[in-house]
Design a protein around this motif. Structure first.
Motif: not given
Lengths: 98, 135
Positions: B21-28, B40-42, B109-124
């Motif tokens: 679902f995350g990749f679908y939301v990013i690519i479409y 990215g949040a998903i 795709i670039l924005i999605g990966f960057k947001v995914c990594l950023g939110i992961t860092i904040i959580f951990y």
């Protein structure tokens, strides 16, 4: 902050003033007259411009994507920078253990 | 807290669906509602589920942050490529060739990966901080 009567009244006045400004600006937008391609068009908002021209200008069927990846791309750059700086700040404060 | 078998099994079942679902939301993102930030949040929620199921905290945050900065440099670099062929900064550099959608998908795709990594860092970071604080 304590919410006494003075703060409450000043907050109410600020809300009323800003609400009036927003209401007035939105209403006055509708009466404007635009001059597009040598035609005088009334009641033509920026919204209508995006609905009509986004696919032609940006190849995007989604108007929001067309705006944040083509018309206002610089805004996206700074919005991404916001998250980078947030992560840096959180890591810094975490290491310092304030 | 001990791992609950019911929770672990259910999360393992829905784990690939969340990724899909995350990749679908990013690519479409240029066709349907959604885009890089939302997708990215998903995608970041999969890392949160990884923590909830297995309590792994052996994550290397410095490496993830370097990757995030690299993605941000790419996000700055790609829109400026349009100076070369359109003499116009911050524009779609593939539009003259009829491939404007490819640029939108690439940026999403670039924005999605960057947001995914950023939110992961904040959580951990919050998780590790609480753990350090409680000791």
């Amino acid at each position: 902050m304590k919410l006494n009567i003075f703060n409450f009244i000043s907050l109410l006045i600020i809300l009323l003033v800003f609400g009036f400004i927003i209401f007035y600006s939105v209403n006055s937008n509708k009466k404007r007259v635009y001059n597009l391609e040598n035609k005088t068009v009334t009641n033509y908002d920026l919204r209508n411009y995006y609905f009509d021209n986004t696919y032609k200008d940006t190849d995007s069927q989604n108007v929001v994507t067309g705006i944040y990846l083509d018309y206002r791309l610089y805004d996206t750059l700074f919005e991404s920078l916001l998250l980078v700086v947030t992560v840096m700040g959180i890591r810094y404060l975490n290491k310092r253990d304030v | 807290m001990k791992e609950n078998n019911l929770v672990v099994t259910l999360i393992e079942l829905i784990y690939p669906l969340i990724l899909l679902f995350g990749f679908y939301v990013i690519i479409y993102g240029d066709v349907s509602p959604g885009g890089g930030f939302q997708g990215g949040a998903i995608l970041a929620s999969t890392f949160i589920l990884r923590y909830i199921t297995y309590k792994y905290d052996n994550i290397h945050i410095g490496g993830i942050q370097n990757l995030e900065k690299f993605f941000y440099i790419l996000i700055i670099f790609v829109p400026f490529l349009s100076i070369l062929n359109r003499q116009l900064a911050l524009a779609n550099f593939l539009k003259p060739y009829g491939l404007g959608r490819v640029f939108l998908i690439l940026m999403n795709i670039l924005i999605g990966f960057k947001v995914c990594l950023g939110i992961t860092i904040i959580f951990y970071e919050f998780i590790l901080h609480e753990r350090r604080w409680s000791k």
